[in-house]
Design a protein around this motif. Structure first.
Motif, PDB file in Angstrom:
ATOM      1  N   MET A  72       0.846  -1.192   0.000  1.00 37.72           N
ATOM      2  CA  MET A  72       0.000   0.000   0.000  1.00 37.72           C
ATOM      3  C   MET A  72       0.882   1.243   0.000  1.00 37.72           C
ATOM      4  SD  MET A  72      -1.236   0.458   3.944  1.00 37.72           S
ATOM      5  CE  MET A  72      -0.047   0.692   5.264  1.00 37.72           C
ATOM      6  N   ALA A  73       0.370   2.323  -0.590  1.00 37.54           N
ATOM      7  CA  ALA A  73       1.089   3.590  -0.550  1.00 37.54           C
ATOM      8  C   ALA A  73       0.865   4.233   0.812  1.00 37.54           C
ATOM      9  CB  ALA A  73       0.605   4.508  -1.662  1.00 37.54           C
ATOM     10  N   VAL A  74       1.937   4.725   1.406  1.00 41.53           N
ATOM     11  CA  VAL A  74       1.862   5.341   2.729  1.00 41.53           C
ATOM     12  C   VAL A  74       1.557   6.827   2.560  1.00 41.53           C
ATOM     13  CG1 VAL A  74       3.162   5.855   4.827  1.00 41.53           C
ATOM     14  CG2 VAL A  74       3.469   3.663   3.672  1.00 41.53           C
ATOM     15  N   ALA A  75       0.699   7.363   3.417  1.00 47.44           N
ATOM     16  CA  ALA A  75       0.338   8.781   3.353  1.00 47.44           C
ATOM     17  C   ALA A  75       1.503   9.615   3.877  1.00 47.44           C
ATOM     18  CB  ALA A  75      -0.925   9.035   4.168  1.00 47.44           C
ATOM     19  N   VAL A  76       2.520   9.745   3.043  1.00 42.45           N
ATOM     20  CA  VAL A  76       3.755  10.394   3.463  1.00 42.45           C
ATOM     21  C   VAL A  76       3.541  11.859   3.809  1.00 42.45           C
ATOM     22  CG1 VAL A  76       6.038  11.099   2.630  1.00 42.45           C
ATOM     23  CG2 VAL A  76       5.231   8.791   2.226  1.00 42.45           C
ATOM     24  N   GLU A  77       2.616  12.521   3.086  1.00 35.14           N
ATOM     25  CA  GLU A  77       2.410  13.946   3.342  1.00 35.14           C
ATOM     26  C   GLU A  77       1.973  14.221   4.782  1.00 35.14           C
ATOM     27  OE1 GLU A  77      -1.259  12.073   1.656  1.00 35.14           O
ATOM     28  OE2 GLU A  77       0.845  12.197   1.054  1.00 35.14           O
ATOM     29  N   SER A  78       1.389  13.236   5.439  1.00 35.94           N
ATOM     30  CA  SER A  78       0.992  13.423   6.834  1.00 35.94           C
ATOM     31  C   SER A  78       2.163  13.250   7.793  1.00 35.94           C
ATOM     32  CB  SER A  78      -0.120  12.432   7.208  1.00 35.94           C
ATOM     33  OG  SER A  78       0.375  11.096   7.195  1.00 35.94           O
ATOM     34  N   LEU A  79       3.272  12.721   7.281  1.00 35.17           N
ATOM     35  CA  LEU A  79       4.442  12.461   8.120  1.00 35.17           C
ATOM     36  C   LEU A  79       5.564  13.453   7.893  1.00 35.17           C
ATOM     37  CD1 LEU A  79       4.684   8.601   7.535  1.00 35.17           C
ATOM     38  CD2 LEU A  79       3.705   9.730   9.538  1.00 35.17           C
ATOM     39  N   LEU A  80       5.755  13.815   6.610  1.00 35.19           N
ATOM     40  CA  LEU A  80       6.908  14.623   6.249  1.00 35.19           C
ATOM     41  C   LEU A  80       6.526  16.092   6.206  1.00 35.19           C
ATOM     42  CD1 LEU A  80       8.472  12.394   3.462  1.00 35.19           C
ATOM     43  CD2 LEU A  80       8.750  12.272   5.938  1.00 35.19           C
ATOM     44  N   ASN A  81       6.869  16.777   7.267  1.00 35.12           N
ATOM     45  CA  ASN A  81       6.603  18.207   7.364  1.00 35.12           C
ATOM     46  C   ASN A  81       7.621  18.820   8.310  1.00 35.12           C
ATOM     47  OD1 ASN A  81       5.611  17.613  10.052  1.00 35.12           O
ATOM     48  ND2 ASN A  81       3.683  16.964   9.091  1.00 35.12           N
ATOM     49  N   THR A  82       7.432  20.053   8.645  1.00 32.64           N
ATOM     50  CA  THR A  82       8.408  20.745   9.490  1.00 32.64           C
ATOM     51  C   THR A  82       8.408  20.233  10.927  1.00 32.64           C
ATOM     52  OG1 THR A  82       6.784  22.482   9.898  1.00 32.64           O
ATOM     53  CG2 THR A  82       8.335  22.829   8.097  1.00 32.64           C
ATOM     54  N   GLY A  83       7.518  19.305  11.239  1.00 35.98           N
ATOM     55  CA  GLY A  83       7.514  18.735  12.582  1.00 35.98           C
ATOM     56  C   GLY A  83       8.639  17.747  12.826  1.00 35.98           C
ATOM     57  N   ILE A  84       9.397  17.391  11.773  1.00 38.42           N
ATOM     58  CA  ILE A  84      10.545  16.508  11.937  1.00 38.42           C
ATOM     59  C   ILE A  84      11.790  17.194  11.394  1.00 38.42           C
ATOM     60  CG2 ILE A  84       9.175  14.395  11.817  1.00 38.42           C
ATOM     61  CD1 ILE A  84      10.161  14.039   8.961  1.00 38.42           C
ATOM     62  N   ASN A  85      12.931  16.735  11.838  1.00 35.37           N
ATOM     63  CA  ASN A  85      14.199  17.306  11.413  1.00 35.37           C
ATOM     64  C   ASN A  85      14.559  16.801  10.015  1.00 35.37           C
ATOM     65  OD1 ASN A  85      16.643  18.731  11.672  1.00 35.37           O
ATOM     66  ND2 ASN A  85      17.704  16.896  12.371  1.00 35.37           N
ATOM     67  N   LYS A  86      14.942  17.708   9.139  1.00 33.80           N
ATOM     68  CA  LYS A  86      15.374  17.397   7.775  1.00 33.80           C
ATOM     69  C   LYS A  86      14.388  16.463   7.047  1.00 33.80           C
ATOM     70  CE  LYS A  86      20.318  18.046   8.582  1.00 33.80           C
ATOM     71  NZ  LYS A  86      21.681  17.452   8.465  1.00 33.80           N
ATOM     72  N   PRO A  87      13.181  16.900   6.858  1.00 36.79           N
ATOM     73  CA  PRO A  87      12.204  16.027   6.175  1.00 36.79           C
ATOM     74  C   PRO A  87      12.618  15.679   4.743  1.00 36.79           C
ATOM     75  CG  PRO A  87      11.367  18.275   6.410  1.00 36.79           C
ATOM     76  CD  PRO A  87      12.588  18.196   7.246  1.00 36.79           C
ATOM     77  N   ALA A  88      13.494  16.496   4.125  1.00 41.96           N
ATOM     78  CA  ALA A  88      13.921  16.216   2.753  1.00 41.96           C
ATOM     79  C   ALA A  88      14.694  14.910   2.639  1.00 41.96           C
ATOM     80  CB  ALA A  88      14.779  17.371   2.228  1.00 41.96           C
ATOM     81  N   ARG A  89      15.129  14.349   3.774  1.00 45.85           N
ATOM     82  CA  ARG A  89      15.797  13.038   3.755  1.00 45.85           C
ATOM     83  C   ARG A  89      14.931  11.958   3.112  1.00 45.85           C
ATOM     84  NH1 ARG A  89      16.877  12.822  10.215  1.00 45.85           N
ATOM     85  NH2 ARG A  89      19.045  13.545  10.336  1.00 45.85           N
TER      86      ARG A  89
END
Length: 891
Positions: free
Chosen positions: A1-18
């Motif tokens: 299944m595709a993971v809803a990444v947009e709900s995880l990757l935001n400014t709430g974590i360090n270096k989301p561009a990783r």
């Protein structure tokens, strides 16, 4: 299944561009158009894994195969791990953003004995059962109908001794993977088509040279491993492949990585025969890469990637006899591009003025040598092949060529070592400093790393036992000497890490339970550095629970020393079976015994790449022979890079930063622009000084997470270019989410965009944090009007020095309104889709000067809170434009 990444990757974590999977060179194959789907997983954080050359090469090779795709995954940092748990989502692969169980095969690179705990962590995050037995099931193997992926490991540690990890792996890839992994892919493709069961598929894989399937082998009482069925090999062959430097031109991460450069392999394997060195035994024979291939790969790679540094990779770069010629040829070709070269630890006896020239320049890289031992006797015992005269000549050459500091590696705890040998390290360093003196210069400074010798499988010293108590005593002995010396920085490897490396690295299958329990108790790779005592406690508790404390005590106190053992006892120990005897690395075990005896006699063995055969057993049809490329003539050195500081034209560019590029930080954006300019071969001007850099000047840093259609960047060129040509060349090298809107020619005499920046205009999505009902709908318009009526709205600002300062935010606000429909359309889809009255989209224009007089989006949210009397959440910020003070446009 595709993971809803947009709900995880935001400014709430360090270096989301990783975790975005959008790097230059990332491959996105259509999911449903392939038959075999791989994930190469590096059980380390992104910055380590994404810069690993083997990871990049295998990723490129697998994606070049028809009907197959290869994705990537990395060990997430603690903040993303927490988010995955809170959202009840599995670990995902970065390109496809699908959960790891969706893939057919998950490959882990195991390059470090204690890294297996990170593999267990990643499997758990992916919701994949940890053991091969738990993943077994009846019926045809197919992940699309519920089967678990095949789990395998490769890398030096997996090749050396996979037994401590055998319980967790379906199979192990032994040795080089460039040819082996595509063969595995074909077997899997055929097995899926034929509807084979998991066991049948693994049996087919076991017939491939280089594939070890632990389930078809059993450990007996003495720790040795034997087949449990007649149709698998008694010994599993290590695979050997020819280096493929063109595959190094692969991924170019947007975030800064550990090895943030192009790396090109020039030689694989080493035949120096250092008796402590496992890579030197496990990578034979030595294979030089043709010089034309190397030079072409570097030149093409630097143009294609935009890196400003490259590294030549080998276990011993100096043994690539063509190094001076290749290095100077590349240096001459790229001398106008401010390119620097770095080399890993190299042979000090081959360091000369030619190598100094290719390493030196405006951005001189560090210099590392590894004498390993402090006395000639110990260097002969370990077969280092280095004399005091050669050591001095190399270090002195470095000092005379401008290096004020070098890094030296030494080891303690080697077989036959005495206190005099240990103190010899300090004496050697003191002697080198005394000899490296010049009028008007300070003596040479030395960074020292003192590691603890850890015996490794498949080496002549694999039978030796070390003692942690002796390590501690010798560390104190050396530390007392170093305290009396100037210009020395010393670092000692923690003995607890060394002890666990030794215990796990030479263990048998019983250690699978220890590895699992240590992981359950919190021993991950990151724990070694964040809380070493806690991690060490987890390992020792796991050992105790497994009933193996008696075995670990031998590591603490030293069970036996080869130098002090009677011949009969020594022969008995050497003849005992080892947990890795069923792995055929090509080195004859009897040769290892004989070489151990030579070590006892301090007898050296010459390097068989350049002198006579040492009869180790490698050369033959299975592993090939040494390939040595003769050195071509060394070209004349045309000089180091001289920065072109001419300023013939300033071009001002207006561009956007859209979509997921909003999660790229400012420094990473500057790095991206630098590399884009290099790839576009634009004649950018350089600054002066010791570290000249390209004259690329963003007007203002965009907040992380914000999008923009109004960024301004100045580029200063050494020669005029047509505006459309510049725009086309630069646009071709920028990501799609960085569109160029306008390019203008600005007079050089005018202030830069950075200096003339005055205001900025933003569109903000904001919302009440508390729930509202229809009777108490928020009146956003009245709140905006209330803010505008105020003459002062105080904000407490903390300066960089930590002082508190009161700021009037209202002075910095010039316009504040609800957004128009066109401005609303600039918001992300998730914002536009929210039609509740609790959310509003507003536009403001405020001060934006680089002297610190800024009105940030969070300031406006704060002012709204004061007007509303309720908490306000800033959902998204989009910068419409930057406003400069008036400048003249060049004709």
């Amino acid at each position: 299944m595709a993971v809803a990444v947009e709900s995880l990757l935001n400014t709430g974590i360090n270096k989301p561009a990783r975790y975005l999977g959008n790097e230059l060179g990332a491959v996105h194959k259509p999911w449903h158009e392939v038959d075999v789907r791989w994930v190469l997983t590096y059980p380390e954080v992104y910055e380590v894994g994404a810069s690993n050359l083997g990871h990049i090469i295998l990723y490129s090779i697998l994606n070049a195969q028809p009907r197959q795709l290869c994705d990537r995954a990395y060990l997430p940092a603690a903040d993303l791990t927490t988010k995955l748990a809170e959202a009840d989502l599995p670990l995902f692969a970065v390109e496809s953003r699908r959960s790891l169980p969706d893939f057919d095969i998950l490959g882990f690179s195991l390059a470090y004995e204690l890294g297996a705990t990170n593999i267990l962590e990643m499997l758990t995050l992916a919701r994949v059962p940890l053991t091969a037995k738990e993943r077994e099931a009846d019926g045809p193997w197919n992940v699309e109908t519920g089967s678990w992926p095949l789990i395998f490991a490769g890398g030096q540690t997996a090749t050396s001794n996979p037994e401590p990890y055998a319980e967790f792996l379906d199979f192990v890839a032994m040795g080089d993977g460039e040819e082996l992994l595509p063969e595995i892919g074909l077997i899997i493709e055929e097995g899926k088509a034929a509807g084979l069961s998991r066991k049948e598929l693994l049996l087919d894989l076991a017939q491939v040279p280089g594939v070890y399937v632990p389930r078809f082998y059993d450990m007996v009482a003495d720790g040795s491993v034997h087949p449990n069925r007649p149709d698998v090999p008694v010994r599993v062959l290590r695979r050997v492949a020819t280096p493929m430097p063109h595959y190094a031109i692969g991924l170019v991460p947007y975030v800064e990585t550990v090895h943030d450069r192009l790396t090109v392999e020039i030689r694989r394997g080493c035949t120096r025969g250092c008796r402590f060195c496992q890579p030197g035994m496990l990578t034979r024979p030595a294979r030089d890469v043709d010089t034309t291939e190397v030079v072409d790969a570097i030149e093409k790679g630097m143009r294609a990637t935009g890196y400003n540094e490259f590294s030549l990779l080998s276990l011993s770069c100096s043994d690539y006899l063509a190094l001076p010629a290749v290095g100077l040829e590349v240096k001459n070709r790229l001398k106008d591009d401010n390119i620097s070269l770095s080399l890993p630890s190299q042979r000090v006896d081959r360091f000369d003025e030619n190598i100094a020239n290719i390493l030196g320049g405006t951005r001189q890289t560090g210099l590392t040598f590894a004498p390993e031992a402090g006395t000639q006797r110990m260097r002969d015992i370990i077969n280092k092949g280095l004399t005091n005269e050669e050591l001095l000549r190399g270090v002195k050459t470095a000092y005379e060529q401008g290096w004020d500091r070098v890094k030296l590696y030494f080891m303690i705890g080697l077989p036959g070592e005495t206190d005099a040998d240990v103190l010899g390290i300090a004496e050697t360093v003191r002697w080198l400093q005394q000899e490296c003196r010049q009028q008007g210069r300070k003596p040479l400074k030395v960074n020292l790393t003192i590691s603890n010798f850890t015996p490794k499988p498949h080496t002549p010293f694999q039978w030796h036992s070390v003692s942690t108590s002796e390590f501690l005593r010798k560390q104190r002995l050396l530390g007392d000497e170093f305290h009396q010396m100037r210009g020395i920085k010393s670092n000692f490897t923690d003995v607890r890490i060394s002890a666990m490396e030794d215990f796990v690295g030479r263990g048998d299958r019983r250690l699978s339970a220890v590895v699992r329990r240590a992981w359950e108790l919190g021993a991950g790779m990151d724990s070694w550095w964040e809380s070493l005592s806690r991690a060490f406690g987890a390992w020792t508790q796991a050992i105790d629970e497994a009933g193996l404390s008696w075995k670990y005590r031998q590591v603490e106190t030293g069970e036996w020393n080869l130098m002090d053992t009677h011949a009969a006892d020594q022969a008995s120990n050497l003849d005992s079976p080892l947990p890795w005897d069923h792995l055929d690395t090509g080195i004859d075990k009897q040769w290892l015994k004989d070489d151990l005896q030579r070590a006892l006699e301090a007898a050296t063995v010459p390097d068989c790449s350049f002198e006579g055969c040492s009869h180790c057993g490698i050369c033959g049809p299975d592993f090939g022979h040494n390939v040595v490329v003769p050195p071509p003539p060394i070209p004349e050195f045309t000089g180091h890079f001289q920065p072109n500081k001419d300023r013939a034209q300033r071009l001002r560019v207006w561009l956007g930063k859209l979509g997921e590029l909003s999660l790229l930080g400012h420094l990473d954006l500057v790095r991206l622009l630098d590399r884009a300019v290099r790839r576009a071969a634009l004649p950018v001007s350089f600054t002066g000084g010791y570290h000249p850099g390209p004259r690329i000047s963003p007007a203002n840093a965009l907040p992380l997470g914000a999008t923009s259609t109004g960024e301004i960047i100045d580029f200063e060129l050494t020669q005029p270019l047509d505006l459309e040509e510049f725009r086309a060349r630069l646009a071709a090298q920028l990501p799609a989410d960085m569109p160029i809107y306008e390019v203008a020619d600005v007079a050089l005499k005018d202030p830069s965009a950075t200096k003339s920046l005055d205001q900025a205009e933003y569109v903000l999505a904001v919302a009440l944090e508390t729930e509202v009902d229809s009777l108490n709908a928020p009146d956003w318009q009245s709140w905006l009007e209330d803010i505008l009526r105020h003459e002062a709205i105080a904000w407490e600002h903390t300066t960089k020095s930590g002082k508190k300062k009161q700021v009037n935010l209202r002075d910095r606000l010039f316009e504040l309104t609800l957004a128009t429909a066109a401005e609303v359309a600039l918001m992300p889809a998730r914002i536009q889709g929210n039609k509740t009255t609790a959310q509003a989209i507003i536009r403001y224009r405020g001060s934006c000067r680089n002297d610190g007089t800024l009105l940030r989006p969070e300031h406006v949210a704060y002012m709204l809170e004061q007007a509303a009397g309720a908490p306000i959440q800033l959902l998204h910020a989009h910068r419409l434009r930057l406003i400069l003070q008036a400048v003249s446009i060049a004709a």
